[in-house]
Design an enzyme around this catalytic site. Structure first.
Site, short mmCIF file in Angstrom:
data_model
loop_
_atom_site.label_atom_id
_atom_site.label_comp_id
_atom_site.label_asym_id
_atom_site.label_seq_id
_atom_site.Cartn_x
_atom_site.Cartn_y
_atom_site.Cartn_z
N ARG A 26 0.84 -1.21 0.00
CA ARG A 26 0.00 0.00 0.00
C ARG A 26 0.87 1.26 0.00
O ARG A 26 0.99 1.96 -1.01
CB ARG A 26 -0.95 -0.03 1.22
CG ARG A 26 -2.13 0.92 1.10
CD ARG A 26 -1.81 2.35 1.48
NE ARG A 26 -1.29 2.46 2.85
CZ ARG A 26 -0.74 3.58 3.31
NH1 ARG A 26 -0.65 4.65 2.57
NH2 ARG A 26 -0.25 3.61 4.55
N ASP A 27 1.52 1.55 1.09
CA ASP A 27 2.32 2.78 1.20
C ASP A 27 3.51 2.75 0.23
O ASP A 27 3.89 3.77 -0.34
CB ASP A 27 2.83 2.91 2.65
CG ASP A 27 3.48 4.24 2.94
OD1 ASP A 27 3.33 5.18 2.13
OD2 ASP A 27 4.15 4.36 3.99
N HIS A 219 6.19 4.75 12.63
CA HIS A 219 6.29 4.70 11.16
C HIS A 219 7.34 5.74 10.74
O HIS A 219 7.05 6.91 10.58
CB HIS A 219 4.91 5.04 10.57
CG HIS A 219 4.82 4.90 9.08
ND1 HIS A 219 4.03 3.96 8.47
CD2 HIS A 219 5.40 5.59 8.08
CE1 HIS A 219 4.13 4.08 7.15
NE2 HIS A 219 4.95 5.07 6.89
N HIS A 221 10.53 7.28 8.43
CA HIS A 221 11.08 7.40 7.08
C HIS A 221 12.57 7.69 7.20
O HIS A 221 13.01 8.36 8.13
CB HIS A 221 10.36 8.50 6.30
CG HIS A 221 9.01 8.08 5.80
ND1 HIS A 221 8.32 8.78 4.85
CD2 HIS A 221 8.23 7.02 6.12
CE1 HIS A 221 7.16 8.16 4.61
NE2 HIS A 221 7.08 7.10 5.38
N CYS A 252 7.80 9.75 0.34
CA CYS A 252 6.76 10.72 0.63
C CYS A 252 6.88 11.82 -0.40
O CYS A 252 7.96 12.39 -0.57
CB CYS A 252 6.94 11.30 2.03
SG CYS A 252 5.87 12.73 2.29
MG MG Z 1 5.37 5.79 4.86
#
Ligand code: MG
Length: 312
Positions: A26-27, A219, A221, A252
């Site tokens: 998904r992400d 979560h 990055h 992102c």
């Molecule tokens: Mg992410």
């Protein structure tokens, strides 16, 4: 040391087991420009499950126009649901999305809120509170149907427009998400600017505000190379659920660099080195990311994938 496995030297004050919340399908894929065929996505999910991941975020029921890459949710979900022992949460933005997810038998959903006004406006075209109001009936109905609900919270540390995000502001939105009924909150460092002291400060503030650590996931990055250091800080604070993306897929769109999600392989290498159980077979996971990288036509950015798949 066995080839392909880290030495194991436990560290103090760490959990015995961590649940990896795999977000690659998904992400990871949602920012891919070339549309990945549905069968490839389905195989990706099955391979991840086969590598021992017990939570695999499968797809998103946002409007197909918003995220064309995930417009095949209706076709994909029936190909993956029912994998034994694997939780398959799906992202749901509103009641229409919930209807679509329920119709396909989804048992777990995630909603996505923002800690900052600027990102709420950019991502959802709403204020923070308007977005929460939009999620309220979604969460209520999902719980009535017996679903688990995760609340994603973006920009928990820094925001590209607003700069550093005050801890109190994040705590306020976390409390609202808990009041709505979210059983898990995923604290997102969407642009990757967190450092370990900031992570510890936010987790301490959340504990002080009555948000149980057991309800938190992190979560991170890796934009500035801090994702594993931040993860270790969270583990030392008692967090046992960590989001990661196989092969480091995904970025992102608001971060300056293309480097995005913490790679699941890098996470698992560290966890296994610390003697923390994950249930993940690192070799099978790496093979999956190498396979996916071939499908996408470029190498994985994960250091661990590169090291383990390097051929003399
Ligand atoms: Mg992410």
């Amino acid at each position: 040391m066995t080839a392909g496995l880290p030495m194991t030297v436990p560290g103090p004050g760490l959990p015995a087991r961590v649940r990896v919340h795999e977000v690659g399908p998904r992400d990871g894929l949602q920012n891919e420009k070339g549309v990945v065929p549905t069968e490839v996505k389905a195989e990706f999910v099955h391979r991840l499950a086969g590598a021992g991941l017990t939570t695999v975020e499968a797809t998103s029921f946002v409007h197909p126009r918003w995220v064309p890459q995930l417009a095949d949710a209706e076709q994909l979900f029936p190909l993956v649901r029912g994998i034994e022992g694997v939780r398959l949460p799906v992202l749901v933005p509103n009641e229409r999305g919930l209807d679509r997810a329920l119709a396909l038998g989804a048992r777990e959903i995630a909603v996505f809120a923002s800690a900052t006004e600027s990102f709420a406006k950019a991502n959802l075209n709403r204020t923070v509170d308007e977005a929460l109001d939009m999620f309220a009936p979604v969460v209520t109905r999902a719980i009535e149907q017996g679903l688990r609900v995760r609340g994603y919270l973006s920009m928990c540390f820094g925001d590209p427009w607003e700069g550093p995000v005050p801890v109190e502001q994040v705590v306020r939105v976390c409390r609202r998400l808990r009041e709505l009924g979210c059983d898990e909150l995923s604290l997102g460092d969407t642009i990757g600017v967190a450092t370990p002291g900031h992570v510890a400060r936010l987790l301490t503030a959340l504990g002080g505000a009555g948000v149980p650590t057991g309800a938190l996931a992190v979560h991170f990055h890796d934009t500035y190379g801090q994702a594993l250091a931040n993860t270790l800080a969270a583990l030392q604070h008692g967090v046992t659920t960590v989001d990661a993306s196989a092969g480091g897929l995904g970025g992102c769109p608001y971060a300056k660099s293309a480097t995005g999600n913490l790679a699941t392989e890098d996470l698992v290498w560290m966890l296994h080195g610390l003697g923390i159980e994950t249930g993940v077979d690192l070799g099978r996971l790496t093979a999956t990311s190498v396979w996916m990288a071939e499908r996408l036509g470029r190498p994985s950015p994960s250091r661990t994938v590169r090291a383990l798949s390097h051929k003399e």
